[in-house]
Design a protein around this motif. Structure first.
Motif, PDB file in Angstrom:
ATOM      1  N   ILE A 144       0.547  -1.178   0.172  1.00  0.00           N
ATOM      2  CA  ILE A 144      -0.453   0.215   0.085  1.00  0.00           C
ATOM      3  C   ILE A 144       0.957   1.155  -0.160  1.00  0.00           C
ATOM      4  CG2 ILE A 144      -1.955   1.027   1.642  1.00  0.00           C
ATOM      5  CD1 ILE A 144      -2.511  -1.569   0.058  1.00  0.00           C
ATOM      6  N   ARG A 145       0.330   1.989  -0.772  1.00  0.00           N
ATOM      7  CA  ARG A 145       1.832   3.550  -1.097  1.00  0.00           C
ATOM      8  C   ARG A 145       0.126   4.563  -0.682  1.00  0.00           C
ATOM      9  NH1 ARG A 145       6.669   3.186   1.191  1.00  0.00           N
ATOM     10  NH2 ARG A 145       7.763   1.804   0.186  1.00  0.00           N
ATOM     11  N   TYR A 146       0.276   5.548  -0.165  1.00  0.00           N
ATOM     12  CA  TYR A 146      -0.294   6.539   0.032  1.00  0.00           C
ATOM     13  C   TYR A 146      -0.455   7.340  -1.396  1.00  0.00           C
ATOM     14  CZ  TYR A 146      -1.609   5.754   4.698  1.00  0.00           C
ATOM     15  OH  TYR A 146      -2.057   4.878   5.774  1.00  0.00           O
ATOM     16  N   VAL A 147      -1.539   8.176  -2.227  1.00  0.00           N
ATOM     17  CA  VAL A 147      -0.822   9.175  -2.825  1.00  0.00           C
ATOM     18  C   VAL A 147      -1.406  10.615  -2.054  1.00  0.00           C
ATOM     19  CG1 VAL A 147      -2.141  10.659  -4.550  1.00  0.00           C
ATOM     20  CG2 VAL A 147      -2.272   8.421  -4.723  1.00  0.00           C
ATOM     21  N   LYS A 148      -0.524  11.184  -2.334  1.00  0.00           N
ATOM     22  CA  LYS A 148       0.502  13.383  -1.668  1.00  0.00           C
ATOM     23  C   LYS A 148      -1.269  13.423  -1.509  1.00  0.00           C
ATOM     24  CE  LYS A 148       2.275  17.029  -1.420  1.00  0.00           C
ATOM     25  NZ  LYS A 148       3.741  17.763  -2.099  1.00  0.00           N
ATOM     26  N   HIS A 149      -2.011  13.818  -0.975  1.00  0.00           N
ATOM     27  CA  HIS A 149      -3.007  14.787  -0.451  1.00  0.00           C
ATOM     28  C   HIS A 149      -2.286  16.447  -0.499  1.00  0.00           C
ATOM     29  CE1 HIS A 149      -7.214  16.048   1.419  1.00  0.00           C
ATOM     30  NE2 HIS A 149      -7.522  14.840   0.758  1.00  0.00           N
ATOM     31  N   ASP A 150      -3.588  16.821  -1.150  1.00  0.00           N
ATOM     32  CA  ASP A 150      -3.745  18.876  -0.842  1.00  0.00           C
ATOM     33  C   ASP A 150      -3.534  19.166   0.623  1.00  0.00           C
ATOM     34  OD1 ASP A 150      -3.503  18.716  -3.853  1.00  0.00           O
ATOM     35  OD2 ASP A 150      -5.945  18.365  -4.484  1.00  0.00           O
ATOM     36  N   LEU A 151      -3.870  18.344   1.523  1.00  0.00           N
ATOM     37  CA  LEU A 151      -4.377  19.194   2.489  1.00  0.00           C
ATOM     38  C   LEU A 151      -4.022  18.821   3.589  1.00  0.00           C
ATOM     39  CD1 LEU A 151      -5.627  21.660   4.296  1.00  0.00           C
ATOM     40  CD2 LEU A 151      -8.613  20.213   4.065  1.00  0.00           C
ATOM     41  N   PHE A 152      -4.037  17.495   3.645  1.00  0.00           N
ATOM     42  CA  PHE A 152      -3.509  16.303   5.171  1.00  0.00           C
ATOM     43  C   PHE A 152      -2.096  15.455   4.493  1.00  0.00           C
ATOM     44  CE2 PHE A 152      -8.203  17.061   6.047  1.00  0.00           C
ATOM     45  CZ  PHE A 152      -8.143  17.511   7.246  1.00  0.00           C
ATOM     46  N   VAL A 153      -1.698  15.464   5.790  1.00  0.00           N
ATOM     47  CA  VAL A 153      -0.687  14.142   6.136  1.00  0.00           C
ATOM     48  C   VAL A 153      -1.156  13.314   7.472  1.00  0.00           C
ATOM     49  CG1 VAL A 153       0.882  15.057   4.667  1.00  0.00           C
ATOM     50  CG2 VAL A 153       0.865  15.639   7.112  1.00  0.00           C
ATOM     51  N   ARG A 154      -0.276  12.120   7.195  1.00  0.00           N
ATOM     52  CA  ARG A 154      -0.606  10.902   8.273  1.00  0.00           C
ATOM     53  C   ARG A 154       0.242  11.278   9.292  1.00  0.00           C
ATOM     54  NH1 ARG A 154      -3.253   4.718   8.065  1.00  0.00           N
ATOM     55  NH2 ARG A 154      -2.927   4.629  11.111  1.00  0.00           N
ATOM     56  N   GLN A 155      -0.026  11.405  10.152  1.00  0.00           N
ATOM     57  CA  GLN A 155       1.176  11.096  10.820  1.00  0.00           C
ATOM     58  C   GLN A 155       1.292  10.264  12.344  1.00  0.00           C
ATOM     59  OE1 GLN A 155       2.859  15.205  12.547  1.00  0.00           O
ATOM     60  NE2 GLN A 155       3.778  16.042  10.488  1.00  0.00           N
ATOM     61  N   GLY A 156       1.147   9.012  12.647  1.00  0.00           N
ATOM     62  CA  GLY A 156       0.563   8.314  13.217  1.00  0.00           C
ATOM     63  C   GLY A 156      -0.670   7.625  12.988  1.00  0.00           C
ATOM     64  N   GLU A 157      -1.478   8.367  14.012  1.00  0.00           N
ATOM     65  CA  GLU A 157      -2.774   7.864  14.377  1.00  0.00           C
ATOM     66  C   GLU A 157      -3.622   9.082  13.756  1.00  0.00           C
ATOM     67  OE1 GLU A 157      -4.277   4.726  14.319  1.00  0.00           O
ATOM     68  OE2 GLU A 157      -2.485   4.165  14.173  1.00  0.00           O
TER      69      GLU A 157
END
Length: 208
Positions: A144-157
């Motif tokens: 699984i690879r994330y697509v870069k989001h325009d607004l959010f990034v995930r940091q942990g939970e």
């Protein structure tokens, strides 16, 4: 986008018909937040229909690549500068130890006895699955690879975003609308009790 690598990755050089199929898929943060069903096209080895999995016609001979053992040793790159010796099926005879002379080999599978057939794999993407996680679906390993989001990034939970305020809003307070991954518009109160600084972090409970 879906990237399919049938059997062989950039670090392997053993038989193209050995081991599981590696698949890398990209998913959006919206899909990760809600969970969803996905499909991917993969290629799997199946017995050649033309030669019925024999590999050719006439009399076969001992494979000179593996000396009839059906296996060979190869070096696998685990990381830059890190190598490991492994054993796998011979590329030429596909593990049988015998091979047909070139002029007697099946024209479809080239004596490999197998061909690659396309198959659709369906699976459920779990909510909250991490970037870089691996899922085993049958004989398919899905990364699984994330697509870069325009607004959010995930940091942990947590979901993290940045907002820009005018000075007057930072001093006197305001309400900032943010469109969540769920499509819900969250109205976040800012500087209601204290002055906001560039390092201020605000927590919206229950929204990731």
């Amino acid at each position: 986008d879906i990237l399919v690598n049938p059997q062989r990755n950039a670090y392997e050089s053993h038989s193209s018909f050995s081991g599981p199929t590696s698949v890398v898929i990209t998913v959006t943060l919206e899909e990760v937040y809600t969970g969803t069903s996905k499909q991917v096209q993969v290629k799997r080895p199946v017995s050649c229909v033309q030669c019925k999995g024999i590999g050719g016609q006439g009399v076969s001979q001992i494979c000179t690549t593996c000396n009839g053992k059906g296996v060979r040793r190869y070096m696998q790159h685990l990381a830059p500068g890190l190598m490991q010796e492994r054993q796998g099926a011979c590329d030429d005879c596909v593990g049988s130890g015998r091979i047909f002379p070139l002029h007697n080999r099946c024209l479809v599978c080239k004596g490999k006895k197998q061909i690659l057939a396309t198959e659709t794999v369906s699976f459920s993407l779990p909510k909250g699955i991490a970037d870089g996680a691996h899922m085993a679906i049958g004989n398919t390993i899905i990364e699984i690879r994330y697509v870069k989001h325009d607004l959010f990034v995930r940091q942990g939970e947590h979901l993290v975003t940045r907002i820009t305020l005018e000075l007057v809003d930072a001093l006197s307070g305001c309400h900032v609308p943010i469109t969540h991954l769920s499509k819900q518009v969250l109205v976040v109160p800012v500087a209601q009790k204290s002055v906001v600084t560039p390092s201020t972090c605000l927590l919206v409970a229950g929204q990731g």
